[in-house]
Design an enzyme around this catalytic site. Sequence first.
Site, PDB file in Angstrom:
ATOM      1  N   ASN A  94      45.877  46.147  48.662  1.00 29.00           N
ATOM      2  CA  ASN A  94      45.898  45.776  47.316  1.00 29.00           C
ATOM      3  C   ASN A  94      44.673  46.292  46.759  1.00 29.00           C
ATOM      4  OD1 ASN A  94      44.594  43.820  48.829  1.00 29.00           O
ATOM      5  ND2 ASN A  94      44.915  42.473  46.819  1.00 29.00           N
ATOM      6  N   GLY A  96      38.662  34.902  44.761  1.00 31.06           N
ATOM      7  CA  GLY A  96      38.123  35.517  46.130  1.00 31.06           C
ATOM      8  C   GLY A  96      36.390  35.545  45.994  1.00 31.06           C
ATOM      9  N   HIS A 117      39.285  42.347  52.297  1.00 26.84           N
ATOM     10  CA  HIS A 117      39.353  43.233  51.083  1.00 26.84           C
ATOM     11  C   HIS A 117      38.087  43.800  50.917  1.00 26.84           C
ATOM     12  CE1 HIS A 117      43.156  41.013  50.236  1.00 26.84           C
ATOM     13  NE2 HIS A 117      42.425  40.047  50.672  1.00 26.84           N
ATOM     14  N   PHE A 118      37.992  45.015  51.378  1.00 26.61           N
ATOM     15  CA  PHE A 118      36.571  46.095  51.121  1.00 26.61           C
ATOM     16  C   PHE A 118      36.563  46.758  49.813  1.00 26.61           C
ATOM     17  CE2 PHE A 118      34.982  45.856  55.498  1.00 26.61           C
ATOM     18  CZ  PHE A 118      34.616  44.482  55.540  1.00 26.61           C
ATOM     19  N   ARG A 119      37.724  46.649  48.930  1.00 30.98           N
ATOM     20  CA  ARG A 119      38.069  47.327  47.735  1.00 30.98           C
ATOM     21  C   ARG A 119      37.868  48.845  47.455  1.00 30.98           C
ATOM     22  NH1 ARG A 119      40.004  42.435  46.028  1.00 30.98           N
ATOM     23  NH2 ARG A 119      38.598  40.914  45.964  1.00 30.98           N
ATOM     24  N   ASN A 153      42.457  32.075  46.335  1.00 40.59           N
ATOM     25  CA  ASN A 153      43.762  31.752  46.618  1.00 40.59           C
ATOM     26  C   ASN A 153      44.502  32.120  47.959  1.00 40.59           C
ATOM     27  OD1 ASN A 153      43.879  31.681  43.443  1.00 40.59           O
ATOM     28  ND2 ASN A 153      44.595  34.024  43.339  1.00 40.59           N
ATOM     29  N   HIS A 182      50.811  36.416  52.803  1.00 38.98           N
ATOM     30  CA  HIS A 182      50.393  35.553  51.641  1.00 38.98           C
ATOM     31  C   HIS A 182      51.278  34.659  51.169  1.00 38.98           C
ATOM     32  CE1 HIS A 182      47.288  34.521  48.454  1.00 38.98           C
ATOM     33  NE2 HIS A 182      48.165  33.917  48.117  1.00 38.98           N
ATOM     34  N   ASP A 236      39.057  36.467  54.940  1.00 38.31           N
ATOM     35  CA  ASP A 236      39.780  36.835  53.576  1.00 38.31           C
ATOM     36  C   ASP A 236      38.652  36.998  52.399  1.00 38.31           C
ATOM     37  OD1 ASP A 236      41.726  37.385  51.733  1.00 38.31           O
ATOM     38  OD2 ASP A 236      41.975  35.181  51.279  1.00 38.31           O
ATOM     39  N   HIS A 296      33.911  40.030  44.389  1.00 37.32           N
ATOM     40  CA  HIS A 296      33.892  40.280  42.697  1.00 37.32           C
ATOM     41  C   HIS A 296      32.568  40.227  42.414  1.00 37.32           C
ATOM     42  CE1 HIS A 296      38.273  39.885  42.884  1.00 37.32           C
ATOM     43  NE2 HIS A 296      38.158  38.638  43.422  1.00 37.32           N
TER      44      HIS A 296
END
Length: 446
Positions: A95, A330, A63-65, A284, A179, A311, A315
């Site tokens: 996401n 995360g 997840h590189f946001r 999660n 997931h 994963d 944050h």
Amino acid sequence: MEKILIKDVHIVNEGTITHGDILVHQGIIQEIGESISAKSSDVHVFDAEGKYVFPGVIDDQVHFREPGLTHKANIKSESRAAVAGGITSFMEMPNTNPQTTTIEKLEEKFAIAKKNSHANYSFMFGGTNDNLEEILKVDKKNVAGLKLFLGSSTGNMLVDDENVLEKIFSSTDLLISVHCEDEDTIKKNLAIYTERYGEDIPIHLHPVIRSEDACYISSSRAIELAKKTGARLHVFHISTAKETELFTNKIPLEEKKITSEVCIHHLWFSSEDYEEKGTLIKWNPAVKTAADRDGLLEALLDDRLDVIATDHAPHTLEEKSQVYTKAPSGGPLVQHALPAMLEFYHQGRISLEKIVQKMCHNPAILFQVEKRGFIREGYKADLVLIDLNAPWTVQKENILYKCGWSPFEGTTFKSRITHTFVNGRLAYKNFKVYDDVFGERLTFDR
């Protein structure tokens, strides 16, 4: 593009370790041999001094946001950290904000990566309860696959309509990654502890709330649906020993219709670490017991679990420092995943060949990635040089994540990644990531 001759390396590839040289030309591995001579003046000879060389790691879940959450991370910052960690290819999740649930938003992310990614890239397309029409437009040769959140979703990405879910499984021939956590189970558990503690629930209760049952119920349902519909299913981040019983090692990976992934944090940490690490190891699915951790490694070694991923989901420290119900799940991992696995090698718990199988070969096989994941003539020259005896300590000054922290901070690793080549170009050397962007869009042989 100049020719590069990498001399004096121990090549870890396809179940063997051999000593020799590798000749690279125009980003492609041209020759592998015991002793290759530079036959022209335009060959740059690189003396590896007996280091080990792996194929570039392929991380199938990050997840590189970007877009929308770039105060945490972005494709440029996290791909820099990835190549420093020997990860030369990644598959990023949908996401973001906006979510990657239309072809238009998918192509916007590819455009960002083309400009900014230091590593090779692809993206998962996101499924929802109401975007089947868009799902059916996805080109399986140019997109990693479909991602479905069957629990722990953001926005409207929780696919909780069973009729829709079965229709998706029945209608697409994309690889479906899921997931798996049962939302009803989690909500019931959370209500119990919220009543008792309010928002400041002790972090050690995280794996009680997001329990073994929550994971197993959801994983087993997804697998049952895949068997019913014939869908190609890949279950992300298995976190319990019980779930490993759902998978087989009786057939070759190439023939499996249902595959699985385990992540670094579930192999490294256990519930015993919550006291020291707190919400820094809140993920999660949750990090669970030491018995689960050991069971996951056992299933990885006997090939019930197929790939290792990160994963990676950063944050800010400010966000992670909030009370339990507000601290997001995360953490950042791409820079330290391979060094962590190499610690297991030093402990005698896994071989170098098995690490390469699970982090390089198997993701390439499972996703049918073209010309990557192996050290073979004619393949892309994604290569990672490793000094197995060069200890270093994770400290704030050498952490490359935009969020600026790591759950491994203070850990001393025995092995160090010294060089990373992406498409035959030197992208990283001894704690320095070069400014040039060499990443390419992944393609798939489907």
